[in-house]
Motif scaffolding. Sequence first.
Motif: not given
Length: 169
Positions: A115-133
């Motif tokens: 459960g320790q963080v081994a790798l980390s990535y950052k996704l920049f300036r994301a926004w929702v283009s599709e949402y299925q409720a």
Amino acid sequence: MAAPMFPVNTHRHDPYRTFKFQILIDGKPVAGLKKMGALKRKTEAIKWRTAGDPSKERILPGGTSYEPVTLEQGLSHDPVFEGWANLVNNIEGDAAMSLKNFRKDIVINVLNLQGQVALSYKLFRAWVSEYQALPELDAGAMNTVGIQTLTLQHEGWQRDTAVAEPVES
């Protein structure tokens, strides 16, 4: 001799598993997350030929594009997906959107089996283009889980090199 895959945990020979991960939106983990699409980028190849050298074609790197990322969450009362999707398409009133808050940076953590963080990535300036409720509902399928889906457009991603390999016991 091959280079070690894990410099800190030299006893480890297997890669990290994909079922242990965490997504942080606004600094908080997303509840009930089941699946995340792959991080992919593609750089266009530009071919050109020099005027005095018609026998050889050269290839240069062009523009880079990033594929959308899809997140799947089990149906719950966690409002993160719906609230974010509503920032892009507000159906109340004049259908205006929030120009201030609709883009978010997201953190993607790959965890080891402890459960320790081994790798980390950052996704920049994301926004929702599709949402299925809601998924397709089927009263005859008792062994299925309802899934919400969020598709994110973004402007790239980068590995967080400050996250070091954790020492495993």
